[in-house]
Motif scaffolding. Structure first.
Motif, PDB file in Angstrom:
ATOM      1  N   LEU A 140     -45.968 -29.016 -11.497  1.00  0.00           N
ATOM      2  CA  LEU A 140     -47.394 -28.752 -11.409  1.00  0.00           C
ATOM      3  C   LEU A 140     -47.707 -27.308 -11.801  1.00  0.00           C
ATOM      4  N   THR A 141     -48.941 -27.086 -12.194  1.00  0.00           N
ATOM      5  CA  THR A 141     -49.359 -25.741 -12.595  1.00  0.00           C
ATOM      6  C   THR A 141     -49.166 -24.743 -11.466  1.00  0.00           C
ATOM      7  N   GLN A 142     -49.479 -25.176 -10.219  1.00  0.00           N
ATOM      8  CA  GLN A 142     -49.317 -24.274  -9.082  1.00  0.00           C
ATOM      9  C   GLN A 142     -47.882 -23.797  -8.942  1.00  0.00           C
ATOM     10  N   VAL A 143     -46.935 -24.709  -9.182  1.00  0.00           N
ATOM     11  CA  VAL A 143     -45.515 -24.362  -9.057  1.00  0.00           C
ATOM     12  C   VAL A 143     -45.111 -23.377 -10.150  1.00  0.00           C
ATOM     13  N   LYS A 144     -45.545 -23.648 -11.360  1.00  0.00           N
ATOM     14  CA  LYS A 144     -45.211 -22.755 -12.476  1.00  0.00           C
ATOM     15  C   LYS A 144     -45.787 -21.361 -12.243  1.00  0.00           C
ATOM     16  N   ARG A 145     -47.053 -21.309 -11.810  1.00  0.00           N
ATOM     17  CA  ARG A 145     -47.688 -20.016 -11.566  1.00  0.00           C
ATOM     18  C   ARG A 145     -47.009 -19.279 -10.416  1.00  0.00           C
ATOM     19  N   SER A 146     -46.532 -20.013  -9.428  1.00  0.00           N
ATOM     20  CA  SER A 146     -45.859 -19.374  -8.290  1.00  0.00           C
ATOM     21  C   SER A 146     -44.548 -18.734  -8.720  1.00  0.00           C
ATOM     22  N   ILE A 147     -43.787 -19.453  -9.518  1.00  0.00           N
ATOM     23  CA  ILE A 147     -42.520 -18.906 -10.026  1.00  0.00           C
ATOM     24  C   ILE A 147     -42.791 -17.699 -10.915  1.00  0.00           C
ATOM     25  N   GLU A 148     -43.832 -17.809 -11.726  1.00  0.00           N
ATOM     26  CA  GLU A 148     -44.208 -16.684 -12.600  1.00  0.00           C
ATOM     27  C   GLU A 148     -44.612 -15.465 -11.777  1.00  0.00           C
ATOM     28  N   SER A 149     -45.300 -15.685 -10.674  1.00  0.00           N
ATOM     29  CA  SER A 149     -45.739 -14.569  -9.831  1.00  0.00           C
ATOM     30  C   SER A 149     -44.558 -13.851  -9.202  1.00  0.00           C
ATOM     31  N   VAL A 150     -43.532 -14.591  -8.818  1.00  0.00           N
ATOM     32  CA  VAL A 150     -42.339 -13.982  -8.246  1.00  0.00           C
ATOM     33  C   VAL A 150     -41.635 -13.119  -9.291  1.00  0.00           C
ATOM     34  N   VAL A 151     -41.549 -13.625 -10.511  1.00  0.00           N
ATOM     35  CA  VAL A 151     -40.907 -12.875 -11.592  1.00  0.00           C
ATOM     36  C   VAL A 151     -41.693 -11.607 -11.898  1.00  0.00           C
ATOM     37  N   ASN A 152     -43.021 -11.733 -11.988  1.00  0.00           N
ATOM     38  CA  ASN A 152     -43.847 -10.565 -12.302  1.00  0.00           C
ATOM     39  C   ASN A 152     -43.827  -9.535 -11.171  1.00  0.00           C
ATOM     40  N   GLY A 153     -43.830 -10.016  -9.927  1.00  0.00           N
ATOM     41  CA  GLY A 153     -43.916  -9.113  -8.794  1.00  0.00           C
ATOM     42  C   GLY A 153     -42.678  -8.291  -8.543  1.00  0.00           C
ATOM     43  N   GLY A 154     -41.521  -8.866  -8.853  1.00  0.00           N
ATOM     44  CA  GLY A 154     -40.294  -8.132  -8.597  1.00  0.00           C
ATOM     45  C   GLY A 154     -40.130  -7.816  -7.122  1.00  0.00           C
ATOM     46  N   PHE A 155     -39.566  -6.665  -6.825  1.00  0.00           N
ATOM     47  CA  PHE A 155     -39.283  -6.312  -5.431  1.00  0.00           C
ATOM     48  C   PHE A 155     -40.487  -5.675  -4.742  1.00  0.00           C
ATOM     49  N   PHE A 156     -41.175  -4.758  -5.445  1.00  0.00           N
ATOM     50  CA  PHE A 156     -42.268  -4.026  -4.817  1.00  0.00           C
ATOM     51  C   PHE A 156     -43.654  -4.539  -5.208  1.00  0.00           C
ATOM     52  N   GLY A 157     -43.748  -5.408  -6.191  1.00  0.00           N
ATOM     53  CA  GLY A 157     -45.028  -5.938  -6.601  1.00  0.00           C
ATOM     54  C   GLY A 157     -45.750  -5.049  -7.600  1.00  0.00           C
ATOM     55  N   VAL A 158     -46.795  -5.584  -8.215  1.00  0.00           N
ATOM     56  CA  VAL A 158     -47.548  -4.834  -9.220  1.00  0.00           C
ATOM     57  C   VAL A 158     -48.720  -4.080  -8.604  1.00  0.00           C
ATOM     58  N   GLY A 159     -48.972  -4.282  -7.317  1.00  0.00           N
ATOM     59  CA  GLY A 159     -50.068  -3.590  -6.649  1.00  0.00           C
ATOM     60  C   GLY A 159     -51.215  -4.544  -6.335  1.00  0.00           C
ATOM     61  N   ILE A 160     -51.847  -4.342  -5.192  1.00  0.00           N
ATOM     62  CA  ILE A 160     -52.952  -5.189  -4.783  1.00  0.00           C
ATOM     63  C   ILE A 160     -54.102  -5.065  -5.783  1.00  0.00           C
ATOM     64  N   GLY A 161     -54.563  -6.210  -6.279  1.00  0.00           N
ATOM     65  CA  GLY A 161     -55.651  -6.244  -7.250  1.00  0.00           C
ATOM     66  C   GLY A 161     -55.204  -6.151  -8.690  1.00  0.00           C
ATOM     67  N   GLN A 162     -53.916  -5.900  -8.922  1.00  0.00           N
ATOM     68  CA  GLN A 162     -53.415  -5.706 -10.281  1.00  0.00           C
ATOM     69  C   GLN A 162     -52.741  -6.945 -10.863  1.00  0.00           C
ATOM     70  N   GLY A 163     -52.692  -8.015 -10.127  1.00  0.00           N
ATOM     71  CA  GLY A 163     -52.023  -9.220 -10.604  1.00  0.00           C
ATOM     72  C   GLY A 163     -52.797  -9.918 -11.711  1.00  0.00           C
ATOM     73  N   THR A 164     -52.074 -10.662 -12.546  1.00  0.00           N
ATOM     74  CA  THR A 164     -52.690 -11.375 -13.678  1.00  0.00           C
ATOM     75  C   THR A 164     -52.548 -12.885 -13.569  1.00  0.00           C
ATOM     76  N   VAL A 165     -51.608 -13.358 -12.763  1.00  0.00           N
ATOM     77  CA  VAL A 165     -51.364 -14.795 -12.673  1.00  0.00           C
ATOM     78  C   VAL A 165     -52.599 -15.536 -12.180  1.00  0.00           C
ATOM     79  N   LYS A 166     -53.370 -14.928 -11.299  1.00  0.00           N
ATOM     80  CA  LYS A 166     -54.558 -15.584 -10.741  1.00  0.00           C
ATOM     81  C   LYS A 166     -55.619 -15.856 -11.806  1.00  0.00           C
ATOM     82  N   PHE A 167     -55.521 -15.173 -12.959  1.00  0.00           N
ATOM     83  CA  PHE A 167     -56.477 -15.389 -14.046  1.00  0.00           C
ATOM     84  C   PHE A 167     -55.971 -16.387 -15.079  1.00  0.00           C
ATOM     85  N   THR A 168     -54.783 -16.940 -14.886  1.00  0.00           N
ATOM     86  CA  THR A 168     -54.183 -17.812 -15.907  1.00  0.00           C
ATOM     87  C   THR A 168     -54.143 -19.265 -15.459  1.00  0.00           C
TER      88      THR A 168
END
Length: 418
Positions: free
Chosen positions: A242-270
């Motif tokens: 499902l799209t939700q699963v793909k986006r979740s895995i993508e978010s983990v990859v993008n976030g890494g250990f410390f994350g990209v910062g609150i408000g700076q994420g892009t997965v929520k727009f895709t």
């Protein structure tokens, strides 16, 4: 007779001390809840950005956050009010509350708002009765089991009544349809019955009933079979998940250990579906990273620990079931929500407690926390009174020793007898 009067007066005074409210509240649990609530508002601000951006009317993330904050303040006020009252007082209101809950769940089928393929809310999604029904069922079962705890070893004594209560509520929820709420209801009831100290044969039976309920939903209902098929497909081939699963895995990859910062994420727009609600943990994973995600999980586990600590300290069976049942329910909702996003369990539609947008969910959770705090207050008051009584007895014994009659002394010798 004289010396005994002060003893009675002193012990009575100690046993009836007015104990301040703040002295009896479980502050670790309060701090955990506040941390989840406040961090939830921060994450919601970020997660609601796409919804505000693509809205047909001018709006901003602050509109969603302020609305959620208002419901949170109402829930917190209700939680402290409930905590202030002895939870045992509510026992006499349980049957009327259950009947009213059934009536509201029936009315939502008739006059409720049709949204996302179901009719489960009032006022275009503002009020969802199924969330409040979960708290009510936990309370009702806890008090019911307490009143009949001597007969719990008799299987035929409790199976039919509890089956009627759970079954009646489950049918109304299934008609909406809200099968995730049905499964949650069955699992919560199973946890409460497990905590009621049944024998192993009864526990096995409860497990079989829960498994059968799951099987019936995925085999008989269209929604259940569809979601089970999507789960199996994603398990066999992640590219077909499902799209939700793909986006979740993508978010983990993008976030890494410390994350990209609150408000700076892009997965929520895709193309992330309901990013402000059911899939909001995806936003946490990307923007707060692995460290933030683990921090959220730790907070949930700490909440479960405090809830079970309060439950174990309660000498009342109803108190144990309420504290253990409500804390288990909150953490169970969180586990199902997060696990479904990574295709560990089928998508169930469960919200993430304290984070997902939804006033009914937040108020019902905080109401449940209020009952847990009430159980903890009753435990603490009892402990303080016992310590005060013990101190009074020790103090009186010491005073009695000081006032004891001196032993008879031998008369002094006036000379040696010859």
């Amino acid at each position: 007779m004289g010396p005994t009067s002060p003893v009675k007066s002193k012990s009575s005074t100690q046993a009836n001390l007015k104990i301040p409210f703040l002295k009896t509240i479980d502050f670790p649990l309060v701090l955990i809840v506040l941390a989840l609530y406040l961090f939830g508002l921060v994450v919601l601000y970020s997660a609601s950005m796409p919804m505000a951006y693509y809205s047909s009317i001018p709006t901003s993330p602050w509109d969603y956050v302020s609305r959620q904050a208002l419901f949170g303040l109402i829930g917190l006020a209700g939680a402290f009010f409930i905590a202030w009252i002895d939870y045992r007082v509510w026992r006499k209101f349980m049957l009327p509350a259950l009947l009213i809950t059934w009536l509201v769940l029936f009315l939502v089928l008739i006059v409720g708002s049709f949204r996302h393929g179901s009719t489960r809310t009032f006022f275009d999604g503002s009020v969802q009765p199924s969330e409040l029904s979960k708290v009510l069922i936990i309370l009702y079962l806890s008090f019911w089991i307490k009143s009949r705890q001597e007969n719990l070893k008799k299987l035929t004594f409790w199976v039919i009544p509890i089956g009627f209560i759970i079954g009646g509520t489950g049918v109304l929820l299934a008609l909406e349809p809200d099968f995730s709420a049905v499964l949650t209801l069955v699992m919560i009831s199973s946890v409460i019955l497990f905590l009621a100290n049944l024998d192993w044969k009864q526990i096995v039976l409860i497990g079989l009933v829960a498994a059968l309920s799951f099987f019936v939903i995925i085999r008989v209902t269209t929604t259940g079979s569809t979601r089970w098929g999507q789960f199996i497909t994603g398990y066999n081939d992640p590219n077909q998940a499902l799209t939700q699963v793909k986006r979740s895995i993508e978010s983990v990859v993008n976030g890494g250990f410390f994350g990209v910062g609150i408000g700076q994420g892009t997965v929520k727009f895709t193309g992330l579906e309901v990013g402000q609600s059911d899939t909001i943990f995806t936003v946490i994973a990307e923007e707060a990273g692995f460290l933030g995600s683990i921090g959220v999980l730790v907070l949930y586990l700490l909440l479960l620990w405090r809830g079970f600590k309060i439950a174990l300290e309660s000498e009342d069976l109803a108190g144990r079931l309420i504290a253990g049942g409500i804390s288990s329910w909150i953490v169970l909702e969180a586990f199902i929500n997060i696990a479904s996003l990574f295709n560990i369990v089928p998508i169930g539609g469960n919200t993430l407690p304290f984070f997902s947008l939804g006033g009914s969910s937040l108020v019902s959770i905080l109401t449940g926390i209020g009952f847990v705090l009430s159980v903890g207050r009753v435990n603490t008051i009892k402990q303080i009174q016992e310590r005060s009584s013990y101190s009074a007895v020790v103090d009186l014994r010491w005073r009695d020793r000081r006032r004891s009659v001196p032993r008879t002394r031998r008369p002094a010798s006036h000379g040696r007898q010859l």
